[in-house]
Write an enzyme that holds these catalytic residues in place. Structure first.
Site, short mmCIF file in Angstrom:
data_model
loop_
_atom_site.label_atom_id
_atom_site.label_comp_id
_atom_site.label_asym_id
_atom_site.label_seq_id
_atom_site.Cartn_x
_atom_site.Cartn_y
_atom_site.Cartn_z
N ARG A 1 119.39 1.37 73.07
CA ARG A 1 120.52 1.57 73.97
C ARG A 1 121.77 2.01 73.20
NH1 ARG A 1 117.80 -2.75 76.79
NH2 ARG A 1 118.82 -4.38 75.56
N ASP B 1 111.46 5.00 80.11
CA ASP B 1 111.13 3.70 79.51
C ASP B 1 110.22 2.93 80.47
OD1 ASP B 1 111.09 1.52 77.82
OD2 ASP B 1 113.02 0.73 78.49
N CYS C 1 105.68 1.01 75.49
CA CYS C 1 105.61 -0.37 75.02
C CYS C 1 104.18 -0.89 75.06
CB CYS C 1 106.53 -1.27 75.85
SG CYS C 1 106.06 -1.40 77.60
N ASP D 1 114.42 3.09 89.91
CA ASP D 1 113.50 1.96 89.72
C ASP D 1 112.91 1.62 91.09
OD1 ASP D 1 113.13 -0.11 87.20
OD2 ASP D 1 112.65 -1.04 89.12
N SER D 2 111.76 0.95 91.08
CA SER D 2 111.12 0.57 92.34
C SER D 2 111.45 -0.85 92.76
CB SER D 2 109.60 0.74 92.23
OG SER D 2 109.09 -0.06 91.18
#
Length: 396
Positions: free
Chosen positions: A208, A299, A339, A249-250
């Protein structure tokens, strides 16, 4: 003391100080869940002290390779103290820190994060579960804190034959689970009871910061943050001077917290747009509409928890990277991450390269990124290298 004896030829990984012993490596012996067992080679020589897990494919995890080491409360206090003291080696610009990172800190299955005045622990193996009271006491004694929350709700618990467990382990059971932390001068909120992982993605702290610096240096105006969760990269982009950030985003609750972070840090809400949508569908829609961006962050969540899921995950990673690269302006920058432990760095590079080829996009890799240093990867445990990122600059 119970003993397990390995099959001939299965000692090599332990001689390299790798802490995992798989079921197929054991010739005979066993123990109860979490019980400390003596590990011997096929010829009877001592190899280590390990926690036995009768339900897991990783049948034992090594505590120590020192035959004279006693595995008791003193061992855990000393090992925890050493792990926590090691964080002083790193320049961590936050009061949200990982204090214990499992195998990398000699405590297989244990994760401990600190958010200001509260500790959050995940007990993910039979060994640390058996020693939970002693570990909890030692953590509070070493840190001087009074509040310890348990977030042992990760799916790995089921593989160990352990039920999920959450709630206050120590301290005031009526205390708020909400916290506000400082990161690089920004303020970010989280809920240790409900947030992802232990409440927040501490491993992306340095990324970030890097995105903030890159936005500031290159003067990005239109930024797209995909899988934004609670908006850490959104705040970084706005702090770097981006004129407008679109975040997707969901999860509606995550987006609400992301929007609150924009206000909390004093940014004009008109500079931020939040979309409750499927990222893949949104990217396709943007492509159809001809929208472009100066910078994009990808991400996503873990697509491949193990190598067995790598093929399917590779297709998913390739698809989103292909569309994202096509949405970048020439000279635009993609910060893309995986990730997934089942996707090694070299494979992730190939996936992104293939995505660029399919998109007809030429570019170069400006940087390789990894998790923050308080999430260490050791020489003997390469599996700790789960988070990897590439900074790709589009040339045409």
């Amino acid at each position: 003391m119970k003993t397990i004896r390995l099959r001939e030829g299965k000692e090599r990984s332990l001689l390299r100080r790798h802490p995992w012993i798989f079921e197929s490596a054991i010739a005979k012996g066993g123990g109860d869940s979490g019980e400390t067992v003596r590990v011997e080679g096929h010829d009877g020589r001592f190899l280590g002290w390990a926690a036995f897990s009768p339900a897991s494919r990783i049948r034992a995890r090594v505590w120590s390779f020192d035959e004279g080491q006693r595995i008791d409360a003193g061992f855990f206090h000393a090992t925890l103290a050493r792990a926590i003291a090691a964080r002083a080696w790193f320049d961590i610009q936050s009061d949200g820190q990982r204090l214990v990172h499992g195998e990398s800190d000699g405590l297989p299955g244990l994760v401990v994060d600190r958010y200001g005045d509260v500790l959050v622990a995940q007990f993910g193996s039979a060994g640390v579960e058996r020693w939970k009271p002693q570990i909890a006491d030692a953590l509070l004694q070493i840190t001087g804190l009074a509040q310890l929350y348990e977030r042992s709700d990760a799916s790995v618990r089921a593989l160990e034959g352990l039920p999920a467990a959450t709630g206050w382990l120590r301290g005031d059971a009526a205390a708020s689970t909400e916290r506000t932390i400082r990161e690089h001068g920004w303020r970010l909120t989280l809920d240790v009871a409900e947030g992802h992982k232990t409440g927040f993605y501490l491993d992306q702290r340095d990324s970030r910061r890097r995105f903030f610096e890159t936005t500031q240096r290159r003067g990005f105006q239109r930024v797209l943050n995909c899988y934004c969760y609670t908006g850490g990269f959104t705040v970084a982009a706005l702090a770097g001077g981006a004129a407008h950030v679109t975040s997707i985003d969901s999860s509606a609750p995550a987006l609400e917290r992301a929007a609150a972070h924009v206000a909390l840090n004093g940014f004009d809400p008109a500079r931020a747009e939040f979309l409750d949508a499927d990222v893949n569908a949104a990217l396709r829609r943007f492509a159809q509409e001809g929208r472009t961006f100066d910078a994009i962050v990808l991400d996503p969540p873990k697509f491949a928890p193990t190598a067995a899921h790598a093929d399917r995950a590779a297709r998913a990673y390739k698809d989103i990277n292909r569309i994202a690269l096509g949405l970048l302006e020439p000279g635009g920058v993609l910060f893309t991450y995986s990730c997934s432990g089942g996707i090694p760095p070299e494979l992730f590079h190939k996936i992104v390269a293939s995505a660029g080829a399919d998109a007809g996009v030429d570019g170069f890799i400006a940087e390789r990124l990894m998790g923050a240093p308080d999430h260490p990867m050791t020489l003997s445990f390469p599996e700790g290298d789960y988070l990897k990122g590439l900074v790709v600059v589009r040339r045409s």
